[in-house]
Enzyme design. Structure first.
Site, PDB file in Angstrom:
ATOM      1  N   SER A  26     -37.156 -78.059  -0.044  1.00 20.48           N
ATOM      2  CA  SER A  26     -36.602 -76.863   0.124  1.00 20.48           C
ATOM      3  C   SER A  26     -37.161 -76.402   1.449  1.00 20.48           C
ATOM      4  O   SER A  26     -38.351 -76.688   1.981  1.00 20.48           O
ATOM      5  CB  SER A  26     -37.437 -75.990  -0.765  1.00 20.48           C
ATOM      6  N   ASN A 153     -26.155 -68.878  -2.047  1.00 18.29           N
ATOM      7  CA  ASN A 153     -26.232 -67.527  -1.326  1.00 18.29           C
ATOM      8  C   ASN A 153     -26.863 -66.501  -2.040  1.00 18.29           C
ATOM      9  O   ASN A 153     -27.291 -65.668  -1.261  1.00 18.29           O
ATOM     10  CB  ASN A 153     -24.768 -67.234  -0.917  1.00 18.29           C
ATOM     11  N   PRO A 177     -30.080 -74.483 -10.391  1.00 20.06           N
ATOM     12  CA  PRO A 177     -29.806 -73.701  -9.030  1.00 20.06           C
ATOM     13  C   PRO A 177     -28.969 -74.745  -8.266  1.00 20.06           C
ATOM     14  O   PRO A 177     -29.248 -76.054  -8.254  1.00 20.06           O
ATOM     15  CB  PRO A 177     -31.188 -73.310  -8.640  1.00 20.06           C
ATOM     16  N   THR A 232     -15.417 -77.973  -6.011  1.00 23.58           N
ATOM     17  CA  THR A 232     -16.326 -78.105  -7.029  1.00 23.58           C
ATOM     18  C   THR A 232     -15.680 -77.622  -8.475  1.00 23.58           C
ATOM     19  O   THR A 232     -15.840 -78.104  -9.467  1.00 23.58           O
ATOM     20  CB  THR A 232     -17.761 -77.653  -6.956  1.00 23.58           C
ATOM     21  N   GLY A 252     -14.489 -69.557  -4.498  1.00 26.02           N
ATOM     22  CA  GLY A 252     -14.335 -69.302  -3.149  1.00 26.02           C
ATOM     23  C   GLY A 252     -13.379 -68.389  -2.833  1.00 26.02           C
ATOM     24  O   GLY A 252     -12.593 -67.828  -3.675  1.00 26.02           O
ATOM     25  N   CYS A 284     -18.993 -64.801  -1.040  1.00 26.10           N
ATOM     26  CA  CYS A 284     -17.610 -65.223  -1.564  1.00 26.10           C
ATOM     27  C   CYS A 284     -16.716 -64.268  -1.488  1.00 26.10           C
ATOM     28  O   CYS A 284     -15.606 -64.663  -1.166  1.00 26.10           O
ATOM     29  CB  CYS A 284     -17.842 -65.757  -2.834  1.00 26.10           C
ATOM     30  N   LYS A 454      -6.004 -66.319  -9.155  1.00 23.43           N
ATOM     31  CA  LYS A 454      -5.572 -67.750  -8.515  1.00 23.43           C
ATOM     32  C   LYS A 454      -6.542 -68.812  -8.260  1.00 23.43           C
ATOM     33  O   LYS A 454      -7.642 -68.987  -9.206  1.00 23.43           O
ATOM     34  CB  LYS A 454      -4.914 -67.237  -7.086  1.00 23.43           C
TER      35      LYS A 454
END
Ligand code: NAD
Length: 487
Positions: A26, A153, A177, A232, A252, A284, A454
């Site tokens: 981290s 984020n 996470p 992903t 996204g 996003c 979409k």
């Protein structure tokens, strides 16, 4: 600086370690310093987490919805009491300024637990269907074990936005996470135990893109909720579909924000800045394609440039800092390469475009950047950059701007600034997106559904609508007379 948790995973109400898992470092984005070392889940850890969730879910689902709601509301209360501590951890995990995390991260998570804890006492009600003599009734029942997979984020918010509706509906969850921000979710798991949740209903395991598929394909998992990128999403939805599992995909975007010539320009600039620079642009739903009417373009750009250059960039732990670093070195490299492409393809750099001189050290800082004269075919107008890079495009005609705004594979969000309310509603009606704003941008209170259309995904988070994605209807036909057959 250290933020080492007791152990990497939180399973069945306690911290668990397995040092055989790959090391996850981290890194504090403001300094590049390693602040904790954790381990990705081994197959044994995954089995343990899913077995714990499977066992705990049966008990949890047998509680009355009101009793489950009490636990969630208590968790919200504890989160609010610990807001400062949780916000400081979120700042270490992500590099986002404390000025932001203190109002936007754990508080948003607490809102989610409070909201679902509050509505669940009545939200699971079914219906009674009269059929003459016979009748039927429906029950809304949980799906079972849910897997949540998060992006980096909004680590604590995502852990709560998935956990709260899943738990409210009577599911148990195994949350993974992002490997970039492993710390915050562990605290949410701790708080739920403190609030009285049975052990095992909320488990956290660490891992990366190798770990995720093992969770998604596990036969005891009924549903997968992912927040991440479109590539992903395709992989996860594909793997889940091969086993006919439920999915929620929060992916996204490349959202349009349309500013008409009658808009309040300062308000529109505020919306564009919120929708491009908050969280160092790593949101996003950002309105990254800002279509500005030609008549007001130069005024818009002049004022935008002045306000952008006044943004205070610096130490995220300083309350005066308005913009921190990007989450990782890799993400900053990616964003800088998009900035280079913008310059190379002929966009006009209005401000920013590099690493700020004002900050020294090894942090992953970047300047808030504005490009003007961007055209629809440029790479920076087509691809998700996920950093503080605003693209300003010109337009003159309403029909033209709607067509151009919709000419993208994404459909997460959109916004319109105008003083003409009929135009506002007419335009949002035609914009292809899941979440839209009129004369504001990026506000996502828990009361409203959030999600994309979409390629930006499907399913909705927040609001009562989210519960439909964490439960299913069971129909019971009640025969009141003798059962008759033609045989
Ligand atoms: P990412 O897609 O790289 O990773 C997201 C998560 O998926 C991580 O936890 C990662 O470990 C996991 N993962 C990766 N490959 C996997 C696989 N094959 N199977 C299972 N899990 C896998 O995304 P990121 O870089 O962490 O986050 C940024 C992206 O997330 C952006 O595209 C952004 O738009 C999107 N995002 C969407 C929302 C939303 O609500 N729509 C919110 C935040 C971020």
């Amino acid at each position: 600086m250290k933020a080492q948790p007791q152990a990497s995973h939180f399973i069945d109400g306690e911290y668990v370690e397995d040092t055989d898992g790959t090391v996850i470092e981290s890194i504090y984005p403001a300094t590049g310093e390693v602040i904790a070392r954790l381990h990705a889940a081994t197959p044994q850890i995954i089995e343990k987490a899913i077995a714990s969730a499977k066992r705990a879910q049966k008990e949890w689902a047998s509680w009355s919805p009101a009793a489950r709601g009490r636990v969630l509301k208590k968790a919200a209360e504890i989160m609010r009491a610990k807001n400062r501590e949780l916000s400081e951890l979120e700042t270490l995990d992500t590099g986002k300024p404390i000025q932001e995390t203190i109002v936007a991260d754990p508080t948003s998570g607490a809102d989610s637990f409070e909201f679902f804890g509050g509505i669940i006492a009545t939200a699971m009600n079914g219906s009674q269907i009269p059929l003459g003599g016979d009748w039927a009734y429906t029950k809304r029942v949980p799906l079972g074990v849910v897997v949540g997979i998060g992006a980096w984020n909004y680590p604590q918010q995502i852990a709560c936005w998935k956990g709260a509706p899943a738990l409210a509906a009577g599911n148990a969850i195994v949350f993974k996470p992002s490997e970039v921000t492993p710390l915050g979710a562990l605290k949410i798991a701790e708080i739920l135990i403190e609030a009285g949740a049975p052990k095992g209903v909320y488990n956290v395991i660490q891992g990366d893109r190798e770990t995720g598929p093992l969770l998604v394909s596990h036969p005891d998992v009924a549903k997968v909720s992912l927040t991440g990128s479109v590539p992903t999403g395709r992989k996860v939805a594909g793997a889940a579909a091969s086993q006919l599992k439920h999915v929620t995909m929060e992916l996204g975007g490349k959202s349009p924000l349309v500013v008409f010539d009658d808009a309040d320009i300062d308000s529109a600039i505020s919306g564009a800045m919120l929708g491009n620079f908050y969280s160092t642009g790593q949101v996003c739903s950002n309105g990254t394609r800002v279509f500005v009417h030609k008549a007001i373009k130069e005024t818009f750009l002049t004022r935008l440039k002045a306000r952008t250059e006044a943004i205070v960039i610096g130490d995220p732990q300083d309350e005066a800092t308005q913009m921190g670093p990007m989450v990782s070195l890799a993400q900053r490299e990616k964003v800088l390469s998009y900035i280079d492409k913008g310059k190379a393809e002929g966009a006009r750099l209005v401000t920013g475009g590099g690493i700020p001189n004002s900050v020294t050290g090894e942090g992953f800082y970047i300047q808030p950047t504005v490009f003007a004269d961007v055209t629809d075919d440029m790479t920076i107008a087509r691809e998700e950059i996920f950093g503080p890079v605003m693209c300003v495009l010109d337009f003159e005609d309403e029909a033209e701007v709607i067509a151009r705004a919709n000419a993208t594979e994404f459909g997460l969000s959109a916004g319109v600034f105008t003083a003409d309310f009929s135009r506002a509603h007419r335009v949002v009606d035609q914009l292809e997106a899941g979440t839209l704003w009129i004369n504001t941008y990026n506000l996502c209170p828990v009361e409203i559904p959030f999600g994309g259309s979409k390629q930006s995904g499907f399913g909705r988070e927040n609001s009562a609508a989210a519960l439909e994605h964490y439960s299913e209807l069971k129909t019971i036909y009640v025969g009141m007379g003798k059962c008759e057959a033609p045989y």
